[in-house]
Design a protein around this motif. Structure first.
Motif, PDB file in Angstrom:
ATOM      1  N   GLN A  19      -7.595   1.558   0.764  1.00  0.00           N
ATOM      2  CA  GLN A  19      -7.071   0.855   1.936  1.00  0.00           C
ATOM      3  C   GLN A  19      -7.870  -0.390   2.299  1.00  0.00           C
ATOM      4  OE1 GLN A  19      -6.700   4.848   4.180  1.00  0.00           O
ATOM      5  NE2 GLN A  19      -5.020   3.649   5.020  1.00  0.00           N
ATOM      6  N   HIS A 120      -9.846  10.273  -1.592  1.00  0.00           N
ATOM      7  CA  HIS A 120      -8.894   9.861  -0.563  1.00  0.00           C
ATOM      8  C   HIS A 120      -7.704   9.217  -1.293  1.00  0.00           C
ATOM      9  CE1 HIS A 120      -8.676   8.834   3.972  1.00  0.00           C
ATOM     10  NE2 HIS A 120      -7.482   8.554   3.466  1.00  0.00           N
ATOM     11  N   TRP A 121      -7.093  10.033  -2.190  1.00  0.00           N
ATOM     12  CA  TRP A 121      -5.754   9.797  -2.735  1.00  0.00           C
ATOM     13  C   TRP A 121      -5.628   8.883  -3.951  1.00  0.00           C
ATOM     14  CZ3 TRP A 121      -2.707   8.859   2.484  1.00  0.00           C
ATOM     15  CH2 TRP A 121      -2.946   9.936   3.352  1.00  0.00           C
ATOM     16  N   ASN A 164      -9.698  14.482   1.099  1.00  0.00           N
ATOM     17  CA  ASN A 164      -9.114  14.085   2.372  1.00  0.00           C
ATOM     18  C   ASN A 164      -7.651  14.516   2.405  1.00  0.00           C
ATOM     19  OD1 ASN A 164      -8.930  12.389   4.928  1.00  0.00           O
ATOM     20  ND2 ASN A 164      -7.263  11.540   3.695  1.00  0.00           N
ATOM     21  N   GLU A 165      -7.297  15.335   3.368  1.00  0.00           N
ATOM     22  CA  GLU A 165      -5.904  15.691   3.626  1.00  0.00           C
ATOM     23  C   GLU A 165      -5.121  16.086   2.365  1.00  0.00           C
ATOM     24  OE1 GLU A 165      -3.969  12.681   5.975  1.00  0.00           O
ATOM     25  OE2 GLU A 165      -5.388  12.886   7.610  1.00  0.00           O
ATOM     26  N   TYR A 296      -3.591  13.291  14.559  1.00  0.00           N
ATOM     27  CA  TYR A 296      -2.853  12.149  15.116  1.00  0.00           C
ATOM     28  C   TYR A 296      -1.852  12.551  16.187  1.00  0.00           C
ATOM     29  CZ  TYR A 296      -5.156   9.389  11.615  1.00  0.00           C
ATOM     30  OH  TYR A 296      -6.139   8.762  10.880  1.00  0.00           O
ATOM     31  N   GLY A 314       7.518  12.197  11.516  1.00  0.00           N
ATOM     32  CA  GLY A 314       6.552  11.127  11.309  1.00  0.00           C
ATOM     33  C   GLY A 314       6.035  11.014   9.891  1.00  0.00           C
ATOM     34  N   HIS A 315       6.726  11.632   8.942  1.00  0.00           N
ATOM     35  CA  HIS A 315       6.219  11.631   7.578  1.00  0.00           C
ATOM     36  C   HIS A 315       6.918  10.624   6.687  1.00  0.00           C
ATOM     37  CE1 HIS A 315       5.159  15.791   8.975  1.00  0.00           C
ATOM     38  NE2 HIS A 315       4.017  15.240   8.722  1.00  0.00           N
ATOM     39  N   GLU A 370     -10.954  12.057  11.490  1.00  0.00           N
ATOM     40  CA  GLU A 370     -10.041  10.946  11.764  1.00  0.00           C
ATOM     41  C   GLU A 370      -9.295  11.211  13.061  1.00  0.00           C
ATOM     42  OE1 GLU A 370      -7.134   9.849   8.759  1.00  0.00           O
ATOM     43  OE2 GLU A 370      -8.643   9.980   7.185  1.00  0.00           O
ATOM     44  N   TRP A 417     -10.283   6.455  13.334  1.00  0.00           N
ATOM     45  CA  TRP A 417      -9.507   5.814  12.261  1.00  0.00           C
ATOM     46  C   TRP A 417      -8.804   4.625  12.884  1.00  0.00           C
ATOM     47  CZ3 TRP A 417      -9.520   6.332   7.114  1.00  0.00           C
ATOM     48  CH2 TRP A 417      -8.615   5.496   6.441  1.00  0.00           C
ATOM     49  N   GLU A 424      -1.993   0.341   5.234  1.00  0.00           N
ATOM     50  CA  GLU A 424      -1.550   1.628   5.765  1.00  0.00           C
ATOM     51  C   GLU A 424      -0.514   2.256   4.820  1.00  0.00           C
ATOM     52  OE1 GLU A 424      -2.610   3.821   7.776  1.00  0.00           O
ATOM     53  OE2 GLU A 424      -0.811   5.066   7.721  1.00  0.00           O
ATOM     54  N   TRP A 425      -0.940   2.515   3.585  1.00  0.00           N
ATOM     55  CA  TRP A 425      -0.139   3.234   2.593  1.00  0.00           C
ATOM     56  C   TRP A 425       1.277   2.673   2.494  1.00  0.00           C
ATOM     57  CZ3 TRP A 425      -3.813   5.051  -0.134  1.00  0.00           C
ATOM     58  CH2 TRP A 425      -4.957   5.577   0.459  1.00  0.00           C
TER      59      TRP A 425
HETATM   60  C1  PNW Z   1      -4.103   9.709   7.308  1.00  0.00           C
HETATM   61  N1  PNW Z   1       1.705  12.277   8.077  1.00  0.00           N
HETATM   62  O1  PNW Z   1      -2.862   9.642   6.683  1.00  0.00           O
HETATM   63  C2  PNW Z   1      -5.039   9.188   6.239  1.00  0.00           C
HETATM   64  O2  PNW Z   1      -6.153  10.000   5.996  1.00  0.00           O
HETATM   65  C3  PNW Z   1      -5.398   7.757   6.427  1.00  0.00           C
HETATM   66  O3  PNW Z   1      -5.736   7.214   5.188  1.00  0.00           O
HETATM   67  C4  PNW Z   1      -4.270   7.019   7.113  1.00  0.00           C
HETATM   68  O4  PNW Z   1      -4.443   5.639   7.134  1.00  0.00           O
HETATM   69  C5  PNW Z   1      -4.171   7.582   8.523  1.00  0.00           C
HETATM   70  O5  PNW Z   1      -4.010   8.987   8.490  1.00  0.00           O
HETATM   71  C6  PNW Z   1      -3.049   6.983   9.355  1.00  0.00           C
HETATM   72  O6  PNW Z   1      -1.807   7.243   8.779  1.00  0.00           O
HETATM   73  C7  PNW Z   1      -1.762  10.325   7.103  1.00  0.00           C
HETATM   74  O7  PNW Z   1       2.769  11.832   7.617  1.00  0.00           O
HETATM   75  C8  PNW Z   1      -0.556   9.871   6.607  1.00  0.00           C
HETATM   76  O8  PNW Z   1       1.649  13.287   8.797  1.00  0.00           O
HETATM   77  C9  PNW Z   1       0.597  10.528   6.923  1.00  0.00           C
HETATM   78  C10 PNW Z   1       0.530  11.636   7.742  1.00  0.00           C
HETATM   79  C11 PNW Z   1      -0.683  12.102   8.234  1.00  0.00           C
HETATM   80  C12 PNW Z   1      -1.825  11.424   7.910  1.00  0.00           C
END
Ligand code: PNW
Length: 469
Positions: A19, A120-121, A164-165, A296, A314-315, A370, A417, A424-425
């Motif tokens: 990122q 981290h992905w 990470n996640e 989040y 939110g995905h 985060e 974060w 942002e992906w």
């Molecule tokens: C996390 N969802 O990503 C990541 O760890 C970060 O790299 C990212 O920038 C940040 O949160 C903000 O998005 C997520 O869809 C992406 O639930 C998607 C989800 C959750 C976290």
């Protein structure tokens, strides 16, 4: 009355290699799945890629000085696997490791505690070509990579996290396909989840073998704070299913050494889980020094009466579900105002997760690795960036953390974060999560008012009563 956070609390910001770094083709780095994905038309907004990102690879020293200027005492970053092992195998590339060694030395020189994430992905593309996370081999490759990085940086980095996640890697990467590598196969997603769990266990064990005894090993999850829309049996069952697929699928093996039986039953139509071999679950459970929680927004679920109902989870947008076997579950917008991601602001979900894990995993310290929000931040005429919404978001969530601590949760730190606006992906550069604004034309960094506010909280360890910058 403003109460203090515990002494020694880590106040940090967080980032991830793909990122922020850019320099996608330098010093021997090869493509990761995110390079391939972002260069595939239609996969990211505007076709944005991390080729340049915020050029952190070349601005490392300046970025660390900026962090020190804010007053934070910790920084969470990730290592790019394809910088260290361009083919995903074999001995490490020194130039790749040198960058992280220099970063860590800069941080330590400024009194900033490094917290290193191994994954981290950004899986090396060569390993995806060999099947990626749905294949068992990837877990062994990850452990070998962990060993290389542990050996190289273990003398100066105390705090380590493996993944990470993993939920995002498995279910957004191989289920809904909104993340790299963009596959949409529910069985591949479940296989990926298992091999991520196994990779975590093998990597944690490999780290223990090379780190000094002071080394700390952890993992960062994005547990869902799942709520049932009503108390009906159907809605409560929907909550149980999502809790299994989002949370217990990882904490079961990692913390308890076993998958939840209801997960196997819920997904029996898809797979018999024979890819879980004897002894795997025990291997996934390695002693951890703390658990990283990324938060989040909460999730609100019900039994779906109309399976085609609009999703509010939110995905991202996909015709494929990131919830294998749970087509009977509907997601609803949680109450509260929305951030720039359309995610609801509800700090009680963070409180619930912290108190849940302190109950369910007594003795395991927690770290919020985060938490933060995207807003449409723009510099005003004099160049300053005012983001009162973010200050309110942070204040509300830090209040929830303090309340959880008062109620017994052993929380050791908080990482905003993100340090600065970044890639942002799938949303590319359109969503700004940074405490520091980045002008993508000039790469100029400008701390937003939230960065100054957060720096004061970090420096004093005290949360002001009202959230004003
Ligand atoms: C996390 N969802 O990503 C990541 O760890 C970060 O790299 C990212 O920038 C940040 O949160 C903000 O998005 C997520 O869809 C992406 O639930 C998607 C989800 C959750 C976290």
């Amino acid at each position: 009355m403003s109460e203090n956070f515990p002494p020694g609390f880590l106040w940090g910001t967080a980032t991830a290699a793909y990122q922020i770094e850019g320099a996608a083709r330098e010093d021997g780095r090869t493509p990761s799945i995110w390079d391939t994905f972002s260069h595939t038309p239609g996969k990211t907004e505007r076709g944005d890629t991390g080729d340049i990102a915020v050029d952190h690879y070349h601005r490392r020293a300046e970025d660390v000085r900026m962090m020190a200027g804010l007053g934070v005492n910790a920084y969470r970053f990730s290592v790019s696997w394809p910088r260290v092992q361009p083919t995903g195998r074999g001995p490490a590339v020194q130039r790749g490791l040198d960058f992280y060694r220099a970063l860590v030395d800069d941080l330590l020189g400024h009194g900033i505690e490094p917290v290193l994430t191994l994954y981290h992905w950004d899986l090396p593309q060569e390993l995806e070509a060999a099947g990626g996370w749905p294949e068992r081999e990837t877990a062994y490759r990850f452990a070998e990579y962990a060993h290389c990085v542990g050996e190289a940086l273990g003398d100066r980095v105390t705090r380590w996290t493996t993944l990470n996640e993993p939920w995002c890697s498995a279910f957004l990467g191989y289920g809904s396909g909104v993340h790299a590598p963009g596959r949409t196969d529910p069985v591949a997603a479940l296989r990926a989840a298992h091999h991520l769990n196994l990779g975590h266990g093998l990597a944690a064990r490999a780290l223990r073998a090379v780190l000094p005894s002071s080394g700390q090993v952890a993992v960062s999850l994005n547990p869902a704070a799942v709520r049932a829309r009503t108390g009906s049996a159907g809605d409560l069952n929907a909550r149980r299913r999502i809790d299994a697929l989002a949370n217990r699928i990882f904490t079961g093996p990692m913390l308890g050494g076993a998958y939840p039986k209801d997960l196997f039953a819920d997904t029996a139509r898809l797979t018999d889980w024979s890819f879980v071999r004897a002894g795997d679950e025990a291997l996934c459970r390695q002693p951890l020094d703390w658990l990283g929680v990324n938060y989040y927004q909460p999730a609100v679920v019900s039994e779906a009466t109309d399976p085609a109902a609009e999703r509010h989870d939110g995905h991202g947008v996909s015709d494929h579900s990131p919830w294998p076997g749970a087509e009977s579950v509907a997601f609803h917008r949680a109450p509260g105002e929305l951030t720039g991601m359309g995610w609801s602001v509800d700090p009680s979900g963070l409180y619930d997760l912290l108190t849940r894990y302190s109950r369910e995993a007594p003795g395991l310290p927690l770290m919020i690795t985060e938490n933060g929000a995207a807003y449409d931040d723009k510099p005003d005429a004099d160049g300053a960036v005012h983001d009162p919404d973010r200050i309110r978001y942070l204040h509300a969530h830090l209040s929830a953390v303090r309340r959880a601590i008062a109620d017994g949760a052993d929380v050791r730190g908080y990482f905003l974060w993100s340090l600065m606006d970044n890639f942002e992906w799938a949303y590319g550069y359109g969503k700004r999560f940074g405490a520091v604004h980045v002008d993508y034309e000039t790469q100029r960094r400008t701390p937003k008012s939230s960065a100054l506010w957060y720096g004061r909280v970090a420096a004093t360890g005290e949360l002001p009563e009202v959230p004003v910058g």
